[in-house]
Scaffold this active site. Structure first.
Site, PDB file in Angstrom:
ATOM      1  N   HIS A 199      31.942  48.619  38.317  1.00  0.00           N
ATOM      2  CA  HIS A 199      32.340  47.249  38.672  1.00  0.00           C
ATOM      3  C   HIS A 199      33.003  47.222  40.057  1.00  0.00           C
ATOM      4  O   HIS A 199      32.783  46.296  40.840  1.00  0.00           O
ATOM      5  CB  HIS A 199      33.347  46.699  37.656  1.00  0.00           C
ATOM      6  CG  HIS A 199      32.825  46.593  36.258  1.00  0.00           C
ATOM      7  ND1 HIS A 199      33.249  47.412  35.237  1.00  0.00           N
ATOM      8  CD2 HIS A 199      31.916  45.760  35.715  1.00  0.00           C
ATOM      9  CE1 HIS A 199      32.637  47.075  34.124  1.00  0.00           C
ATOM     10  NE2 HIS A 199      31.806  46.090  34.378  1.00  0.00           N
ATOM     11  N   MET A 242      32.173  41.688  31.944  1.00  0.00           N
ATOM     12  CA  MET A 242      32.761  41.507  30.618  1.00  0.00           C
ATOM     13  C   MET A 242      34.062  42.322  30.522  1.00  0.00           C
ATOM     14  O   MET A 242      34.538  42.636  29.431  1.00  0.00           O
ATOM     15  CB  MET A 242      31.768  41.915  29.532  1.00  0.00           C
ATOM     16  CG  MET A 242      30.502  41.048  29.567  1.00  0.00           C
ATOM     17  SD  MET A 242      29.637  40.918  28.005  1.00  0.00           S
ATOM     18  CE  MET A 242      29.209  42.616  27.712  1.00  0.00           C
ATOM     19  N   GLY A 243      34.633  42.669  31.685  1.00  0.00           N
ATOM     20  CA  GLY A 243      35.917  43.361  31.703  1.00  0.00           C
ATOM     21  C   GLY A 243      35.804  44.827  31.371  1.00  0.00           C
ATOM     22  O   GLY A 243      34.725  45.411  31.411  1.00  0.00           O
ATOM     23  N   GLY A 294      24.618  44.903  39.044  1.00  0.00           N
ATOM     24  CA  GLY A 294      24.282  46.326  39.206  1.00  0.00           C
ATOM     25  C   GLY A 294      22.885  46.660  38.687  1.00  0.00           C
ATOM     26  O   GLY A 294      22.396  46.052  37.739  1.00  0.00           O
ATOM     27  N   SER A 320      29.542  53.009  32.090  1.00  0.00           N
ATOM     28  CA  SER A 320      29.391  51.873  31.195  1.00  0.00           C
ATOM     29  C   SER A 320      30.661  51.769  30.365  1.00  0.00           C
ATOM     30  O   SER A 320      31.232  52.794  29.970  1.00  0.00           O
ATOM     31  CB  SER A 320      28.195  52.103  30.267  1.00  0.00           C
ATOM     32  OG  SER A 320      28.278  51.247  29.149  1.00  0.00           O
ATOM     33  N   SER A 321      31.068  50.537  30.096  1.00  0.00           N
ATOM     34  CA  SER A 321      32.247  50.358  29.242  1.00  0.00           C
ATOM     35  C   SER A 321      31.978  50.966  27.873  1.00  0.00           C
ATOM     36  O   SER A 321      32.891  51.400  27.173  1.00  0.00           O
ATOM     37  CB  SER A 321      32.570  48.870  29.099  1.00  0.00           C
ATOM     38  OG  SER A 321      32.682  48.293  30.375  1.00  0.00           O
TER      39      SER A 321
HETATM   40  O1  PAF Z   1      26.382  42.683  32.838  1.00  0.00           O
HETATM   41  C1  PAF Z   1      27.295  42.141  32.169  1.00  0.00           C
HETATM   42  O2  PAF Z   1      28.423  42.636  32.060  1.00  0.00           O
HETATM   43  C2  PAF Z   1      27.006  40.832  31.443  1.00  0.00           C
HETATM   44  O3  PAF Z   1      25.719  40.821  30.917  1.00  0.00           O
HETATM   45  C3  PAF Z   1      27.251  39.593  32.320  1.00  0.00           C
HETATM   46  C4  PAF Z   1      26.301  39.536  33.516  1.00  0.00           C
HETATM   47  C5  PAF Z   1      28.692  39.593  32.821  1.00  0.00           C
HETATM   48  C6  PAF Z   1      27.027  38.306  31.501  1.00  0.00           C
HETATM   49  O4  PAF Z   1      27.897  38.238  30.417  1.00  0.00           O
END
Ligand code: PAF
Length: 280
Positions: A37, A30-31, A147, A185-186
């Site tokens: 990430h 989700m950026g 993750g 975590s974001s």
């Molecule tokens: O883990 C995440 O960031 C979200 O739940 C995902 C897997 C990208 C789905 O929107």
């Protein structure tokens, strides 16, 4: 690195790579990318020849009173990080390209998505499973990387892949932590300095419970209590602390099988999750 906005264009790119014999990996995000990430992207690059990172803040997995609107976004920084990490394509669709105005089809996993976050975030895993299924259909990857911090999400997606016959290998990667142990975590960006300091109690409590387990403690209530004490001392508002089977996510009384000690707790208005594996 390609920046792609439509499902058709990402499918065309992926099909070209696969036609040329390249194995395609998808890292769904989700950026607001962080080291967690990047570790998924590195794993994807090791296991595949072309890496696609999707960036989409999925409205369907947020409840009406949750943080969809505030969720942090920084596409410029994300693209820079992806470029530097050697990503082949970033897929960044608009919501309208993912969900038609009259969208009415959902993917619902009915067992593993019920407890833990499923109980406190009704509809969350329906949103996750649906968007991940759509991303799988759009990108057609050979592998997808997730993750462990979202341990329940991983189990729900593995079950969906098995039950719906997606020809995709799900690869998982360990949780990446800040130097003091807080899981990356974001949402950590929401924490005030005081909340950030108190949030370390999650990692401290999980570690203490893990040490008690390593020392022979098998009573799930005792292991839970170790973590609950740490959280209470840090004035956290506990959403759940559960010791569950790693296969079924059902609560255990005795840890006599692979287990997960999982927690969700609020510091101020910020809900954080984390977990540790307990292996016999
Ligand atoms: O883990 C995440 O960031 C979200 O739940 C995902 C897997 C990208 C789905 O929107």
């Amino acid at each position: 690195m390609k920046l792609i906005h439509t499902p058709k264009d990402i499918r065309d790119a992926s099909r070209q790579w696969r036609a040329a014999g390249r194995r395609v990996a998808l890292v769904p995000t989700m950026g607001f990318l962080h080291e967690g990430h990047l570790s998924l992207i590195r794993l994807a690059s090791e296991q595949a020849d072309a890496v696609v990172v999707s960036i989409f803040v999925n409205p369907a997995q947020f409840g009406p009173n949750e943080d969809f609107a505030q969720y942090p976004r920084d596409l410029t920084a994300d693209l820079r990080l992806c470029e530097r990490a050697g990503v082949d394509a970033v897929f960044q669709p608009e919501a309208a390209q993912i969900y038609a105005a009259d969208h009415s089809t959902w993917v619902v996993e009915e067992k593993l998505s019920q407890p833990l976050c499923g109980e406190s975030r009704p509809g969350h895993f329906r949103g996750v499973a649906t968007v991940v299924a759509k991303l799988f259909n759009e990108v057609e990857p050979d592998i997808a990387v997730f993750g462990h911090k979202d341990a329940q999400q991983v189990l729900v997606i593995q079950r969906m892949v098995r039950d719906l016959d997606f020809p995709i290998d799900i690869i998982t990667a360990p949780t990446v932590r800040e130097a003091d142990g807080l899981a990356m975590s974001s949402r950590n960006t929401y924490l005030t300095a005081d909340e950030r300091r108190r949030a370390i109690s999650i990692h401290r409590g999980l570690n203490r419970a893990k040490a008690a387990f390593a020392g022979g403690e098998r009573n799930a209530a005792v292991l839970r209590q170790v973590l609950v004490c740490e959280l209470e001392q840090a004035a956290a508002r506990i959403d759940y602390v559960e010791c569950v089977s790693r296969n079924s996510l059902q609560p255990l009384m005795l840890v006599d099988q692979p287990a997960l000690l999982a927690v969700a707790a609020f510091f101020g208005g910020t809900r954080l999750i984390d977990n540790v594996y307990l292996d016999i």
